[in-house]
Design an enzyme around this catalytic site. Structure first.
Site, PDB file in Angstrom:
ATOM      1  N   SER A 135       0.532  -1.503   0.503  1.00  0.00           N
ATOM      2  CA  SER A 135       0.192  -0.098   0.002  1.00  0.00           C
ATOM      3  C   SER A 135       1.122   1.535   0.260  1.00  0.00           C
ATOM      4  O   SER A 135       2.430   1.577   0.473  1.00  0.00           O
ATOM      5  CB  SER A 135      -1.049  -0.450   1.158  1.00  0.00           C
ATOM      6  OG  SER A 135      -1.334   1.207   1.624  1.00  0.00           O
ATOM      7  N   GLU A 172       0.682   3.608   1.890  1.00  0.00           N
ATOM      8  CA  GLU A 172       0.255   4.257   3.282  1.00  0.00           C
ATOM      9  C   GLU A 172       1.929   4.222   3.685  1.00  0.00           C
ATOM     10  O   GLU A 172       2.388   4.089   4.458  1.00  0.00           O
ATOM     11  CB  GLU A 172      -0.518   3.627   3.794  1.00  0.00           C
ATOM     12  CG  GLU A 172      -2.354   3.926   3.150  1.00  0.00           C
ATOM     13  CD  GLU A 172      -2.362   5.618   4.063  1.00  0.00           C
ATOM     14  OE1 GLU A 172      -1.944   5.763   5.202  1.00  0.00           O
ATOM     15  OE2 GLU A 172      -3.433   6.310   2.806  1.00  0.00           O
ATOM     16  N   TYR A 205      -2.356   0.435  10.409  1.00  0.00           N
ATOM     17  CA  TYR A 205      -2.428  -0.014   9.071  1.00  0.00           C
ATOM     18  C   TYR A 205      -1.586  -0.259   8.516  1.00  0.00           C
ATOM     19  O   TYR A 205      -1.080  -1.006   7.759  1.00  0.00           O
ATOM     20  CB  TYR A 205      -3.066  -0.081   8.627  1.00  0.00           C
ATOM     21  CG  TYR A 205      -3.642  -0.270   6.807  1.00  0.00           C
ATOM     22  CD1 TYR A 205      -4.276  -1.352   6.983  1.00  0.00           C
ATOM     23  CD2 TYR A 205      -2.826   0.600   5.845  1.00  0.00           C
ATOM     24  CE1 TYR A 205      -4.627  -1.328   6.073  1.00  0.00           C
ATOM     25  CE2 TYR A 205      -3.557   0.787   4.597  1.00  0.00           C
ATOM     26  CZ  TYR A 205      -4.017  -0.255   4.079  1.00  0.00           C
ATOM     27  OH  TYR A 205      -3.940  -0.848   3.193  1.00  0.00           O
ATOM     28  N   LYS A 208     -17.572   8.084   1.103  1.00  0.00           N
ATOM     29  CA  LYS A 208     -18.718   8.833   1.855  1.00  0.00           C
ATOM     30  C   LYS A 208     -18.668   9.701   1.300  1.00  0.00           C
ATOM     31  O   LYS A 208     -20.283   9.942   1.389  1.00  0.00           O
ATOM     32  CB  LYS A 208     -17.312   8.953   3.369  1.00  0.00           C
ATOM     33  CG  LYS A 208     -18.511   9.555   4.100  1.00  0.00           C
ATOM     34  CD  LYS A 208     -17.247   9.909   5.620  1.00  0.00           C
ATOM     35  CE  LYS A 208     -18.246  10.527   6.723  1.00  0.00           C
ATOM     36  NZ  LYS A 208     -17.718  10.681   7.272  1.00  0.00           N
TER      37      LYS A 208
HETATM   38  P1  GDP Z   1      -6.807   6.329   3.001  1.00  0.00           P
HETATM   39  O1  GDP Z   1      -5.517   6.888   2.232  1.00  0.00           O
HETATM   40  O2  GDP Z   1      -6.398   4.755   3.186  1.00  0.00           O
HETATM   41  O3  GDP Z   1      -6.791   6.676   4.914  1.00  0.00           O
HETATM   42  O4  GDP Z   1      -7.832   6.086   2.974  1.00  0.00           O
HETATM   43  P2  GDP Z   1      -9.447   7.068   2.953  1.00  0.00           P
HETATM   44  O5  GDP Z   1     -10.622   6.835   2.036  1.00  0.00           O
HETATM   45  O6  GDP Z   1     -10.225   6.703   4.554  1.00  0.00           O
HETATM   46  O7  GDP Z   1      -9.020   8.560   3.560  1.00  0.00           O
HETATM   47  C1  GDP Z   1      -8.433   9.492   2.774  1.00  0.00           C
HETATM   48  C2  GDP Z   1      -8.290  11.128   3.217  1.00  0.00           C
HETATM   49  O8  GDP Z   1      -9.022  11.514   3.448  1.00  0.00           O
HETATM   50  C3  GDP Z   1      -7.022  10.738   4.845  1.00  0.00           C
HETATM   51  O9  GDP Z   1      -5.903  11.887   4.548  1.00  0.00           O
HETATM   52  C4  GDP Z   1      -8.292  11.354   5.479  1.00  0.00           C
HETATM   53  O10 GDP Z   1      -7.859  11.808   7.045  1.00  0.00           O
HETATM   54  C5  GDP Z   1      -9.273  12.137   5.052  1.00  0.00           C
HETATM   55  N1  GDP Z   1     -10.596  12.394   5.112  1.00  0.00           N
HETATM   56  C6  GDP Z   1     -11.468  13.814   5.848  1.00  0.00           C
HETATM   57  N2  GDP Z   1     -12.539  13.307   6.223  1.00  0.00           N
HETATM   58  C7  GDP Z   1     -12.146  11.818   5.822  1.00  0.00           C
HETATM   59  C8  GDP Z   1     -13.783  11.104   6.451  1.00  0.00           C
HETATM   60  O11 GDP Z   1     -14.864  11.704   7.027  1.00  0.00           O
HETATM   61  N3  GDP Z   1     -13.543   9.481   6.250  1.00  0.00           N
HETATM   62  C9  GDP Z   1     -12.787   9.034   6.206  1.00  0.00           C
HETATM   63  N4  GDP Z   1     -12.024   8.098   5.786  1.00  0.00           N
HETATM   64  N5  GDP Z   1     -10.975   9.965   5.420  1.00  0.00           N
HETATM   65  C10 GDP Z   1     -11.347  10.993   5.881  1.00  0.00           C
END
Ligand code: GDP
Length: 340
Positions: free
Chosen positions: A134, A136, A158, A201
């Site tokens: 990933s 990440e 993670y 979302k």
């Molecule tokens: P990730 O890159 O695997 O962590 O995928 P995510 O879709 O969970 O998050 C992507 C980015 O969106 C991260 O930097 C989060 O901090 C940001 N983010 C901002 N608001 C939200 C939220 O309400 N939910 C999630 N999941 N991420 C958010």
């Protein structure tokens, strides 16, 4: 007892119930593979979806935290290719369930590799292994864009667990001569993405807001940037990695980064809302203890060696997801109205 077909390649997929597992299952079925999928837990509610999307799939009970079940799955399926996609995959949850994330996302890789080694009597040369690594792992990035040689600095349990799995994959290649590949995949999304991820979302909330089912949307950090591609494109890269002459590791990305704000522009724009400022709130609940600010990958190696390029761009991806959520929400509302 499973009656194996002897004339076709066989693939075993862990995480077949997830977004990537479903796309990969469809791809491999279309290519003529016999597909085996590992299914976790009793009465797993996702079995019906997998069986609908991947006709002919053989589902085997097993768990990444249970080595004997993995050995059993390997012995039954006798796979030519194994794709380890199973994981606790939501970064946000990984702080709340750090041990489970370590056990599944990290140690799970060790168990799958050990299952292959043990079932093969120490001979790992007959099977090809793909590990879902990933972006990440790059976390607090050391260079931009990130490539195969960029040092890792994971920022969540993670990311740390995925980094363990990545190095283990490299180590089994070097220790046992395993055909083991690690795909450093940047964020990849689709209408099948879980609703906890920020893309889905947002697209789901936008659909609901435009249908009058919801007033507003609450998010965390709007400044972070990601390299978002289409999951359907990314599973093709996984398969291509295992068709090469030699095993290697590849970054899979679009090479383009967008902020959450740009994601909001694209999603709200799709339903004709230009100014979303009054519709989006922020809550510290959705901020992370440590953030990955900017991710953008350099997919040159995948392009040059695998001949892989992403087909679906950012705008098209978000439009596809908003449209799918509109259809889904309209359908469920319609059903609810009929029942009433
Ligand atoms: P990730 O890159 O695997 O962590 O995928 P995510 O879709 O969970 O998050 C992507 C980015 O969106 C991260 O930097 C989060 O901090 C940001 N983010 C901002 N608001 C939200 C939220 O309400 N939910 C999630 N999941 N991420 C958010």
């Amino acid at each position: 007892m499973v009656n194996r077909r002897i004339d076709v390649p066989r693939a075993l997929i862990t995480g077949i119930t997830g977004q990537d597992g479903l796309y990969l299952g469809e791809l491999l079925t279309a290519k003529g593979y016999e597909v085996f999928g590992l299914i976790r837990g009793q009465s797993n509610p996702k079995v019906a979806v997998v069986e609908r999307l991947v006709p002919g799939v053989v589902l085997l009970e097993g768990d990444l935290t249970d080595l004997p079940s993995l050995i059993g799955a390997v012995e039954i399926s006798q796979p030519d290719e194994v794709y380890n996609l199973g994981a606790i995959s939501f970064v946000g949850l990984s702080w709340k369930q750090a041990e489970l994330t370590g056990e599944t996302t990290g140690m799970g890789v060790l168990r799958v590799l050990e299952a292959l080694r043990i079932a093969g009597g120490n001979d790992m040369s007959r099977v090809r292994f793909y590990q879902a690594s990933s972006s990440e792992m790059f976390g607090k990035v050391r260079e931009t864009p990130q490539r195969e040689t960029t040092p890792f600095h994971p920022r969540s349990p993670y990311g740390v667990a995925k980094t363990f799995g990545h190095y283990l994959t490299v180590n089994y290649r070097e220790s046992y001569g395993a055909f083991a590949c690690s795909g450093l995949l940047f964020n990849h999304e689709s209408p099948r993405r879980g609703i906890e991820f920020v893309t889905r979302k947002i697209t789901r909330a936008v659909a609901r807001i435009s249908l009058g089912l919801q007033d507003s949307l609450t998010l965390g950090n709007l400044e972070s940037r990601r390299d978002w591609g289409f999951a359907g494109d990314y599973v093709e890269a996984m398969w291509r990695m295992l068709q090469q002459e030699t095993p290697d590791d590849y970054v899979v990305a679009t090479g383009v980064t967008h902020s959450i704000r740009e994601l909001l522009d694209a999603a709200f724009g799709r339903v004709g809302i230009g100014d979303w400022s009054g519709l989006v709130k922020q809550d510290p609940r959705f901020f992370r203890p440590a953030e990955v600010d900017v991710l953008v990958g350099d997919p040159s190696k995948a392009r040059e060696v695998l001949g892989w390029t992403p087909r679906v761009g950012f705008e098209e991806l978000i439009a596809m997801m908003v449209d799918a959520d509109l259809a889904l929400e309209a359908e469920s509302t319609g059903k609810a109205l009929t029942i009433r």
